[in-house]
Design a protein around this motif. Structure first.
Motif, PDB file in Angstrom:
ATOM      1  N   ASN A  70      -6.331  -2.940   0.771  1.00  0.00           N
ATOM      2  CA  ASN A  70      -6.434  -4.367   0.493  1.00  0.00           C
ATOM      3  C   ASN A  70      -5.266  -4.820  -0.362  1.00  0.00           C
ATOM      4  N   SER A  71      -5.070  -6.114  -0.412  1.00  0.00           N
ATOM      5  CA  SER A  71      -4.004  -6.696  -1.233  1.00  0.00           C
ATOM      6  C   SER A  71      -2.669  -5.991  -0.985  1.00  0.00           C
ATOM      7  N   LEU A  72      -2.361  -5.839   0.277  1.00  0.00           N
ATOM      8  CA  LEU A  72      -1.157  -5.094   0.635  1.00  0.00           C
ATOM      9  C   LEU A  72       0.106  -5.812   0.174  1.00  0.00           C
ATOM     10  N   ARG A  73       1.096  -5.003  -0.193  1.00  0.00           N
ATOM     11  CA  ARG A  73       2.369  -5.494  -0.701  1.00  0.00           C
ATOM     12  C   ARG A  73       3.495  -4.985   0.187  1.00  0.00           C
ATOM     13  N   PRO A  74       4.625  -5.662   0.201  1.00  0.00           N
ATOM     14  CA  PRO A  74       5.755  -5.166   1.004  1.00  0.00           C
ATOM     15  C   PRO A  74       6.129  -3.727   0.658  1.00  0.00           C
ATOM     16  N   GLU A  75       5.968  -3.340  -0.593  1.00  0.00           N
ATOM     17  CA  GLU A  75       6.320  -1.972  -0.978  1.00  0.00           C
ATOM     18  C   GLU A  75       5.343  -0.921  -0.463  1.00  0.00           C
ATOM     19  N   ASP A  76       4.256  -1.352   0.154  1.00  0.00           N
ATOM     20  CA  ASP A  76       3.343  -0.413   0.806  1.00  0.00           C
ATOM     21  C   ASP A  76       3.834  -0.049   2.210  1.00  0.00           C
ATOM     22  N   THR A  77       4.863  -0.708   2.665  1.00  0.00           N
ATOM     23  CA  THR A  77       5.395  -0.416   3.993  1.00  0.00           C
ATOM     24  C   THR A  77       5.896   1.022   4.062  1.00  0.00           C
ATOM     25  N   GLY A  88      -2.766  -9.063   2.773  1.00  0.00           N
ATOM     26  CA  GLY A  88      -3.717  -8.735   3.820  1.00  0.00           C
ATOM     27  C   GLY A  88      -4.310  -7.350   3.667  1.00  0.00           C
ATOM     28  N   SER A  89      -5.116  -6.977   4.669  1.00  0.00           N
ATOM     29  CA  SER A  89      -5.820  -5.698   4.639  1.00  0.00           C
ATOM     30  C   SER A  89      -5.655  -4.953   5.954  1.00  0.00           C
ATOM     31  N   LYS A 121      -4.104   2.112  -7.015  1.00  0.00           N
ATOM     32  CA  LYS A 121      -5.417   2.068  -7.673  1.00  0.00           C
ATOM     33  C   LYS A 121      -5.913   0.634  -7.766  1.00  0.00           C
ATOM     34  N   GLY A 122      -7.174   0.444  -7.399  1.00  0.00           N
ATOM     35  CA  GLY A 122      -7.767  -0.885  -7.411  1.00  0.00           C
ATOM     36  C   GLY A 122      -7.528  -1.667  -6.131  1.00  0.00           C
ATOM     37  N   ARG A 123      -6.663  -1.186  -5.267  1.00  0.00           N
ATOM     38  CA  ARG A 123      -6.371  -1.877  -4.004  1.00  0.00           C
ATOM     39  C   ARG A 123      -6.792  -1.053  -2.789  1.00  0.00           C
ATOM     40  N   PHE A 124      -6.617   0.253  -2.864  1.00  0.00           N
ATOM     41  CA  PHE A 124      -6.938   1.138  -1.742  1.00  0.00           C
ATOM     42  C   PHE A 124      -8.191   1.939  -2.064  1.00  0.00           C
ATOM     43  N   THR A 125      -8.972   2.237  -1.031  1.00  0.00           N
ATOM     44  CA  THR A 125     -10.159   3.064  -1.190  1.00  0.00           C
ATOM     45  C   THR A 125     -10.198   4.098  -0.082  1.00  0.00           C
TER      46      THR A 125
END
Length: 119
Positions: free
Chosen positions: A83-90, A16-17, A64-68
């Motif tokens: 964008n393209s959030l991952r559990p490790e972005d928590t 998700g985003s 890189k390539g996912r966040f702006t």
């Protein structure tokens, strides 16, 4: 004194985003750079993305390539589109402002906003 007010965190499913916003306010300051940092439990705070007054950007490799990162200079506001959030972005995401003030330079932090990526 500069105040930073963050918004936009929350719970999102993997893939998700979310968009974070950070507005700077105060008297007699100019922004040199603004950025986003994050800190997950048990980890050190790390830089996620930075944008300078001149518009240059820098990202940690993992986003890189996912966040702006972007900004609205007229509003002294910085955004982080994730964008393209991952559990490790928590993590708790913190806004940072490196500013010029009368007499020198100062560094300010927002209160933090929680981002949770989970199904």
């Amino acid at each position: 004194q500069v105040q930073l007010v963050e918004s936009g965190g929350g719970l999102v499913q993997p893939g998700g985003s979310l968009r974070l916003s950070c507005a700077a306010s105060g008297r007699k300051f100019s922004i040199r750079a603004m950025g986003w940092y994050r800190q997950a439990p048990g980890n050190q705070r790390e830089m996620v993305a930075i944008i300078t007054r001149g518009g240059s950007t820098n990202y940690v490799d993992s986003v890189k390539g996912r966040f702006t990162i972007s900004r609205d200079s007229a509003k002294n506001t910085v955004y982080l589109q994730m964008n393209s959030l991952r559990p490790e972005d928590t993590a708790v995401y913190y806004c940072n402002a490196d500013v010029s003030v009368v007499g020198g330079r100062a560094d300010y932090w927002g209160q933090g906003t929680q981002v949770t990526v989970s199904s």
